[in-house]
Design a protein around this motif. Structure first.
Motif, PDB file in Angstrom:
ATOM      1  N   THR A  83      49.122  39.527  40.416  1.00  0.00           N
ATOM      2  CA  THR A  83      48.274  40.287  39.497  1.00  0.00           C
ATOM      3  C   THR A  83      49.155  41.089  38.550  1.00  0.00           C
ATOM      4  OG1 THR A  83      46.445  40.478  41.079  1.00  0.00           O
ATOM      5  CG2 THR A  83      46.514  42.082  39.289  1.00  0.00           C
ATOM      6  N   LEU A 138      42.372  34.369  36.201  1.00  0.00           N
ATOM      7  CA  LEU A 138      41.308  35.368  36.085  1.00  0.00           C
ATOM      8  C   LEU A 138      41.772  36.490  35.154  1.00  0.00           C
ATOM      9  CD1 LEU A 138      38.542  36.512  37.111  1.00  0.00           C
ATOM     10  CD2 LEU A 138      39.844  37.598  38.965  1.00  0.00           C
ATOM     11  N   ASP A 172      39.019  41.717  44.896  1.00  0.00           N
ATOM     12  CA  ASP A 172      40.247  41.455  45.648  1.00  0.00           C
ATOM     13  C   ASP A 172      40.189  40.089  46.313  1.00  0.00           C
ATOM     14  OD1 ASP A 172      41.318  43.853  44.914  1.00  0.00           O
ATOM     15  OD2 ASP A 172      40.762  44.909  46.753  1.00  0.00           O
ATOM     16  N   ARG A 184      40.610  37.476  43.625  1.00  0.00           N
ATOM     17  CA  ARG A 184      41.971  37.371  43.129  1.00  0.00           C
ATOM     18  C   ARG A 184      42.885  36.599  44.073  1.00  0.00           C
ATOM     19  NH1 ARG A 184      42.757  43.571  42.239  1.00  0.00           N
ATOM     20  NH2 ARG A 184      44.816  43.031  43.061  1.00  0.00           N
ATOM     21  N   ARG A 231      44.761  33.404  43.044  1.00  0.00           N
ATOM     22  CA  ARG A 231      44.589  33.228  41.608  1.00  0.00           C
ATOM     23  C   ARG A 231      45.590  34.101  40.863  1.00  0.00           C
ATOM     24  NH1 ARG A 231      39.646  32.640  43.807  1.00  0.00           N
ATOM     25  NH2 ARG A 231      38.396  30.890  43.037  1.00  0.00           N
ATOM     26  N   THR A 232      45.988  33.630  39.729  1.00  0.00           N
ATOM     27  CA  THR A 232      46.815  34.435  38.846  1.00  0.00           C
ATOM     28  C   THR A 232      45.877  35.322  38.039  1.00  0.00           C
ATOM     29  OG1 THR A 232      48.441  32.663  38.713  1.00  0.00           O
ATOM     30  CG2 THR A 232      48.544  34.381  37.019  1.00  0.00           C
ATOM     31  N   THR A 233      46.080  36.632  38.172  1.00  0.00           N
ATOM     32  CA  THR A 233      45.119  37.582  37.607  1.00  0.00           C
ATOM     33  C   THR A 233      45.782  38.515  36.608  1.00  0.00           C
ATOM     34  OG1 THR A 233      43.881  37.538  39.695  1.00  0.00           O
ATOM     35  CG2 THR A 233      43.384  39.333  38.179  1.00  0.00           C
ATOM     36  N   VAL A 276      44.881  42.013  34.394  1.00  0.00           N
ATOM     37  CA  VAL A 276      43.952  43.139  34.416  1.00  0.00           C
ATOM     38  C   VAL A 276      44.256  44.072  33.250  1.00  0.00           C
ATOM     39  CG1 VAL A 276      43.113  45.123  35.729  1.00  0.00           C
ATOM     40  CG2 VAL A 276      43.758  43.017  36.927  1.00  0.00           C
TER      41      VAL A 276
END
Length: 604
Positions: free
Chosen positions: A363, A493, A515, A518, A521-523, A525
């Motif tokens: 993330t 994401l 959470d 995620r 996944r590559t997140t 923000v």
């Protein structure tokens, strides 16, 4: 775009159904020929009866030609309408598709009301043009073109009267067109402004009412209307004068036909039947010229509207797929920015020399002052704008080499503005995955903490939420947006202020769902809530489009740079270098017996 080019292009839109269009053109031409035959046959019948000759063969021929004309008229009336309706819908679809591929900047500049008008008014103008040409005007042109040599072959002196009538109509039309062309363009400009104003005000009706702006907005609209009428009245006056002068010319023509015809008949140079034919010719010509004149008026009135339609079609998307672009196949969702730069046209704002990577399953959080480039950075990942320099890759593949659809299908986004449609709750969630079952939709809603409030809406998942979700609270709208992203189940994401509209208790529940979402996944923000960015694997601090700091939450606070300043300005304690190695989490504070999640200063 000049008028001949404009309407030639409009006719080319009929090419997908050119066989039917050609058939209708031939049928319309046949009708024009048959209409011209009627005055001639009428004169023959009169002469035959006056001379005591048999008139029934002529009447029989007249009847046969009449039946053929009726059949051709039925074909034209029915199928011209159908063709024009089909092509209008196709033109509307093409404009709608193009409008949805254009960048947000285009819509911001034009306004949604103006864009909608360009599509609807433009396609209405096309429909009117196609139907007019195929059903009426081609018949009129053929009739006029053939009438002149036919009349000349019968008597050149009578034909000269008809030629003078045609010349007067042509001269008067050209004069009025020259006088009104600039005014008509101004009228279209004001019409577009009116539609843009209506869309702008209606779209913000809550603000208008809240700030008691109703009368002020009505007054502003009245001002636009007055400007519109000030340009429209002179144009209407000219067209009114044209109608009067044309009617006067038609009356004088009929008087001249009867007068000259009577004189020639008295000399024995013209038969009664020929006089009758010329009277019918004059009536036919007047009718056709009136018809063509009205059509020409509409052509000039509709030209600005049609021109804006084609301008919309010709507007080029800022991002264009390469020929033969491949489908993106994601294996691990490893995203890398390498020297990425983009500058907004005519501005010094943008992002510059961005280099970072998001490893699979990690993330990355973006923070920074308003206008620092956070949203722009992630917009580039979705190829909303073209790069000025550098490269963005996913699993080693340059995203410029793949199709836009395949790229965006691999990315789920939760926007700060939920972006909801005036459709049912289920339809809004199902945008994430159109083929999803009801059970999948409900499961996504439960993960987004939306199921309970949905159950209390009239009709549950079938409840229509209004334009932009007006029937829902801000938190409810945001939860539907999160449910939509959960349902999409994409490997990448993006959370753009995803929990900004939620209270602390709801955010805490949804954070658990996010959470879980995620995981694996590559997140990315974007947030100003510390609770959202605190657990990120890496925080990138942007300022004026550049990465000025990067690291974990604790390291950035300890560095006492821009990020630490943002935390401090948000009212949170910044650990000193003499503090314990594991500082207290400053993004949490006790409030009312519950954990209240702190905020970074608002950022754009």
């Amino acid at each position: 775009m000049k008028l001949p080019v404009l309407y030639t292009r409009a006719l080319k839109l009929l090419l997908p159904q050119q066989r039917l269009a050609i058939t209708l053109a031939l049928a319309s031409s046949l009708i024009g020929i048959l209409q011209l035959a009627e005055p001639i046959l009428f004169g023959w019948v009169v002469d035959a009866l006056s001379k005591g000759q048999a008139a029934f063969p002529i009447i029989a021929l007249w009847a046969v030609l009449g039946l053929v004309g009726i059949a051709a008229s039925v074909v034209v009336s029915v199928y011209a309408d159908r063709l024009a309706h089909r092509r209008r819908l196709a033109a509307m679809e093409a404009a709608f598709e193009r409008a949805n591929t254009l960048p947000v900047a285009y819509h911001a500049e034009k306004g949604s009301g103006a864009v909608v008008r360009n599509i609807l008014a433009g396609t209405d103008s096309l429909f009117s043009f196609w139907l007019g040409v195929l059903r009426d005007q081609l018949t009129a042109v053929v009739g006029i073109v053939l009438l002149v040599p036919t009349a000349l072959s019968m008597d050149w002196r009578m034909a000269l009267i008809l030629l003078l009538l045609a010349a007067s109509y042509t001269t008067l039309n050209l004069l009025v067109i020259r006088k009104t062309s600039a005014g008509q363009a101004a009228i279209e400009k004001y019409h577009t402004q009116v539609y843009g104003r209506v869309g702008d005000v209606i779209g913000n009706v809550t603000v208008v009412q809240s700030f008691a702006r109703v009368q002020a907005e009505v007054a502003a609209m009245n001002g636009l209307m007055r400007d519109l009428l000030a340009h429209q009245f002179p144009v209407l006056t000219w067209w009114g004068v044209l109608a009067v002068l044309q009617r006067a010319a038609a009356t004088l023509t009929m008087v001249a036909v009867f007068g000259v015809g009577a004189m020639l008949a008295a000399r024995g140079e013209l038969t009664v039947g020929e006089i009758v034919s010329f009277v019918a010719f004059a009536n036919l010509l007047i009718g056709k010229l009136d018809q063509l004149s009205g059509f020409i008026v509409r052509l000039y009135q509709d030209a600005p509207t049609m021109r804006t339609y084609f301008e919309l079609l010709d507007e080029k998307p800022t991002v264009i797929e390469k020929p033969g672009a491949a489908e993106l196949a994601i294996r691990t969702a490893h995203v890398a920015y390498n020297g990425v730069s983009f500058r907004f046209p005519g501005s010094d704002q943008g992002v510059f020399d961005l280099t970072f990577e998001a490893k699979p399953g990690t993330t990355i959080a973006f923070v920074g002052p308003t206008g620092s480039g956070k949203t722009t950075t992630l917009g580039l990942l979705q190829r909303f704008r073209p790069l000025d320099g550098g490269q963005i890759s996913i699993d080693g593949t340059d995203i410029a080499d793949v199709t836009l659809t395949s790229l965006r299908q691999q990315i789920a986004v939760v926007f700060q503005d939920a972006g909801l449609f005036n459709r049912s709750i289920a339809d809004n969630i199902r945008i994430g995955r159109p083929g999803a079952s009801d059970a999948d939709v409900e499961a996504a809603a439960k993960l987004a903490e939306a199921h309970d409030f949905i159950q209390h809406k009239p009709g549950g998942y079938g409840f229509v939420i209004g334009e932009r979700g007006a029937s829902l609270s801000g938190g409810e709208r945001q939860r539907l947006a999160i449910a939509r992203a959960i349902l999409k189940d994409a490997p990448i994401l993006i959370l753009d202020e995803a929990t900004s509209a939620l209270d602390a208790a709801t955010e805490a529940r949804i954070k658990t769902a996010l959470d879980a979402l995620r995981m694996g996944r590559t997140t990315f923000v974007i947030a100003h809530r510390l609770s959202t960015v605190a657990n990120a694997d890496e925080i990138l601090v942007l300022d004026r489009g550049r990465i000025v700091e990067r690291g974990t939450f604790e390291s950035l606070v300890s560095d006492r740079g821009l990020f630490a300043k943002m935390v401090s300005e948000g009212g949170f304690t910044v650990p000193t270098r003499d503090d314990a190695p594991t500082p207290q989490m400053p993004w949490q504070s006790e409030y009312g017996g519950q954990i209240e999640y702190g905020l970074l200063p608002e950022s754009g």
